[in-house]
Write a protein that holds these residues in place. Structure first.
Motif, PDB file in Angstrom:
ATOM      1  N   PHE A 160     -25.287 -16.497  78.335  1.00 44.08           N
ATOM      2  CA  PHE A 160     -23.852 -16.787  78.427  1.00 44.08           C
ATOM      3  C   PHE A 160     -23.328 -16.396  79.804  1.00 44.08           C
ATOM      4  N   ARG A 161     -23.825 -15.252  80.309  1.00 42.07           N
ATOM      5  CA  ARG A 161     -23.399 -14.786  81.632  1.00 42.07           C
ATOM      6  C   ARG A 161     -23.866 -15.774  82.709  1.00 42.07           C
ATOM      7  N   TYR A 215     -24.357 -18.899  82.567  1.00 40.53           N
ATOM      8  CA  TYR A 215     -23.595 -20.147  82.603  1.00 40.53           C
ATOM      9  C   TYR A 215     -22.095 -19.907  82.736  1.00 40.53           C
ATOM     10  N   GLY A 220     -20.063 -18.029  81.023  1.00 48.07           N
ATOM     11  CA  GLY A 220     -19.266 -17.865  79.810  1.00 48.07           C
ATOM     12  C   GLY A 220     -18.468 -16.580  79.880  1.00 48.07           C
ATOM     13  N   ALA A 243     -15.274 -16.732  75.366  1.00 51.48           N
ATOM     14  CA  ALA A 243     -16.298 -17.703  74.956  1.00 51.48           C
ATOM     15  C   ALA A 243     -17.477 -16.986  74.310  1.00 51.48           C
ATOM     16  N   LEU A 267     -18.366 -17.886  70.581  1.00 53.69           N
ATOM     17  CA  LEU A 267     -19.558 -18.711  70.367  1.00 53.69           C
ATOM     18  C   LEU A 267     -20.809 -17.887  70.071  1.00 53.69           C
ATOM     19  N   LEU A 268     -20.790 -16.582  70.399  1.00 52.19           N
ATOM     20  CA  LEU A 268     -21.990 -15.779  70.180  1.00 52.19           C
ATOM     21  C   LEU A 268     -21.739 -14.593  69.246  1.00 52.19           C
ATOM     22  N   LEU A 282     -28.680 -12.060  87.267  1.00 48.91           N
ATOM     23  CA  LEU A 282     -28.414 -11.292  86.048  1.00 48.91           C
ATOM     24  C   LEU A 282     -28.441  -9.797  86.335  1.00 48.91           C
ATOM     25  N   PRO A 334     -22.729 -21.914  88.445  1.00 48.90           N
ATOM     26  CA  PRO A 334     -23.262 -21.930  87.086  1.00 48.90           C
ATOM     27  C   PRO A 334     -23.815 -23.310  86.727  1.00 48.90           C
ATOM     28  N   GLY A 335     -25.023 -23.333  86.217  1.00 51.94           N
ATOM     29  CA  GLY A 335     -25.647 -24.610  85.880  1.00 51.94           C
ATOM     30  C   GLY A 335     -26.659 -25.050  86.916  1.00 51.94           C
ATOM     31  N   LEU A 349     -29.423 -20.108  69.357  1.00 47.37           N
ATOM     32  CA  LEU A 349     -28.448 -19.681  68.364  1.00 47.37           C
ATOM     33  C   LEU A 349     -28.968 -20.142  66.998  1.00 47.37           C
ATOM     34  N   TRP A 379     -27.737 -20.386  64.144  1.00 48.93           N
ATOM     35  CA  TRP A 379     -26.833 -21.133  63.264  1.00 48.93           C
ATOM     36  C   TRP A 379     -26.501 -22.516  63.824  1.00 48.93           C
ATOM     37  N   LEU A 417     -24.894 -26.003  74.580  1.00 50.98           N
ATOM     38  CA  LEU A 417     -24.241 -24.738  74.929  1.00 50.98           C
ATOM     39  C   LEU A 417     -23.908 -24.556  76.419  1.00 50.98           C
ATOM     40  N   PRO A 418     -24.869 -24.759  77.340  1.00 48.98           N
ATOM     41  CA  PRO A 418     -24.524 -24.543  78.761  1.00 48.98           C
ATOM     42  C   PRO A 418     -23.396 -25.453  79.232  1.00 48.98           C
ATOM     43  N   ARG A 467     -21.081 -26.707  77.265  1.00 48.87           N
ATOM     44  CA  ARG A 467     -19.887 -26.250  76.570  1.00 48.87           C
ATOM     45  C   ARG A 467     -19.258 -25.079  77.308  1.00 48.87           C
ATOM     46  N   LEU A 468     -20.106 -24.166  77.825  1.00 50.85           N
ATOM     47  CA  LEU A 468     -19.587 -23.022  78.561  1.00 50.85           C
ATOM     48  C   LEU A 468     -18.960 -23.453  79.883  1.00 50.85           C
ATOM     49  N   ARG A 469     -19.323 -24.640  80.345  1.00 51.90           N
ATOM     50  CA  ARG A 469     -18.676 -25.171  81.559  1.00 51.90           C
ATOM     51  C   ARG A 469     -17.511 -26.079  81.195  1.00 51.90           C
TER      52      ARG A 469
END
Lengths: 249, 232
Positions: free
Chosen positions: A147-148, A150, A152, A156, A160-161, B37, B55-56, B68, B70, B79-80, B82-84
């Protein structure tokens, strides 16, 4: 195997009834199942109304405990300061015997319904709070890293998590809290009942006890147990259906 | 504790670099530093002028698929994007393309638990590819898979790399994997983690490479070098 619990229960009831018959104990000491059912049938409306009153308190408290539990769990999951400030007090709430503080709450809150709900909420709060808090940090660190990566943000990531990851924990906590909310409601009614205003099942038990209507007392008790069982299995079924809907059932 | 010491590495666009070394040599740390990171205590991570990653631009594949549980395969790949804040309608073709690329066409609705370990890893790779990254970072992605699945995924990764022409930095502790995949093999030694030296692969990339004498020679060379570096 499937019928074992039912058959065992039936057998126990038969033995109980037989024992009462043979030993000829008076029903104000130990009533048999037949006498208890008769006591219920003598006034089903009154007892069921009391049950409804207790259940309304129970569910109001459960909803409140769930809302507060999730809110506070999200709070301590998002702020270390808040976690340090709140967590010890949540434990105090858990270890304080509700019987000891119920009279105070009843005096402070004033409104009888509200004070019963507050007492039951205090009892029901901790499991749903503690479980949700554990669930919010249960997602693997790699997913949080992702998440970090991208970009997020906190919202978010929470939405989402963390919250989806906490759902099964929350549901497990809710099931424990459901039973506790009922216990809390009954304990509060006992205390409030001696103050002389509520009309819940606990009050009926007290009232019947004073009048030596022991079969009626047992009938109220049986209704309480049944309510507890239904709440427990109901919440379990609810949890399963939610998880199935998410494709994890 | 010092995880990395005196590490200097220059990665060109389109490279396929394998970072090879035993556990605890800091290769994962190196990868996390590249991804941003983790931050280095000292030292510099520089990008080509004007090409600092947004990002991306960087895709990351972990040792576990880290999906995920679920969400469906398609939602995991979404997801990636969506986060953007990419709208679903706009993202769906990209999601389908990415899933198609890793050979998972028709598995869009499957949940992770319905998929095998190899297929979960494919979803994870699709998720890393969906943003069309310029740099793909992979941290022992195939280490937990059985050998047959691993070989297939290695071959598929190689052809993806040839098609997409992105840069890949691939961390592994398998000499065979590094020799088969990489154009450049960077050998690392532990305590503190540092780069011992680097080998260029003479192999023609492709599934057949595994059967060639050149591959066997490269594996022998890397094995020999690794033994010597670790003994030193």
């Amino acid at each position: 195997m499937k019928y074992a619990p039912g058959l065992f229960g039936l057998l126990a009831l038969l033995v109980w009834e037989a024992a009462v018959w043979i030993s000829d104990v008076p029903s104000y000491l130990v009533p048999g199942p037949v006498a208890i059912v008769a006591a219920f049938l003598a006034d089903p409306g009154g007892l069921l109304l009391s049950l409804a009153s207790t259940l309304v308190v129970t569910f109001a408290a459960l909803l409140l405990a769930a809302a507060l539990g999730v809110l506070l769990a999200v709070g301590i999951a998002s702020s270390r300061l808040l976690a340090a400030a709140i967590q010890p007090w949540a434990v105090v709430l858990q270890v304080t015997p509700i019987v000891a503080i119920a009279p105070l709450i009843i005096v402070w809150v004033g409104n009888p319904f509200a004070s019963l709900v507050v007492c039951a909420t205090i009892v029901a709060f901790f499991p749903v709070f503690a479980n949700t808090a554990a669930g919010l940090v249960s997602a693997p660190a790699e997913l949080a890293d992702l998440f970090r990566l991208y970009g997020g943000g906190r919202i978010a990531t929470l939405w989402l998590l963390r919250l989806p990851a906490a759902l099964p924990f929350f549901l497990a906590g809710l099931r424990i809290s459901g039973g506790l909310a009922l216990v809390g409601a009954v304990v509060a009614e006992f205390v409030a009942g001696s103050g002389g205003f509520a009309s819940g099942l606990a009050y009926r038990i007290l009232e019947a006890g004073y009048r030596l209507q022991v079969p009626r007392m047992f009938a109220a008790l049986v209704l309480l147990s049944l309510a507890g069982i239904v709440i427990n299995f109901g919440l379990e079924a609810f949890a399963r259906s939610v998880m199935r809907r998410r494709g994890e059932g | 504790m010092e995880a990395l010491h005196d590490v200097s590495l220059d990665i060109g666009a389109g490279d396929f670099v394998a970072i090879l070394g035993p556990s605890g040599c800091g290769k994962s740390t190196l990868l996390r530093l590249i991804a941003g990171l983790d931050q280095p205590d000292s030292g510099l991570l520089a990008w080509d002028p004007g090409h600092a990653p947004k990002p991306g631009d960087i895709g990351f594949v972990f040792q576990d698929a880290t999906l995920l549980p679920w969400a469906s395969a398609a939602d995991n790949v979404f997801l990636p994007l969506r986060l953007r804040r990419t709208p679903l309608k706009q993202a769906m073709p990209e999601v389908h393309t990415a899933l198609h690329r890793v050979g998972l066409k028709g598995f869009e609705a499957a949940r992770p638990r319905q998929l095998s370990g190899g297929m979960r890893m494919r979803v994870s790779i699709a998720r890393a590819l969906v943003t069309r990254p310029r740099l793909l970072l992979m941290d022992e992605p195939f280490a937990a898979l059985d050998e047959f699945t691993r070989h297939k995924l290695q071959e598929d990764l190689l052809s993806l790399w040839q098609d997409l022409r992105c840069t890949v930095v691939f961390v592994t502790h398998s000499i065979y994997e590094a020799a088969f995949l990489a154009r450049r093999i960077v050998l690392m030694t532990p305590r503190p983690g540092r780069i011992d030296h680097e080998l260029a692969s003479p192999l023609q990339p492709g599934p057949e490479a595994r059967l060639t004498p050149a591959y066997a020679a490269l594996v022998a060379q890397v094995t020999h070098d690794m033994q010597r570096s670790l003994a030193a």
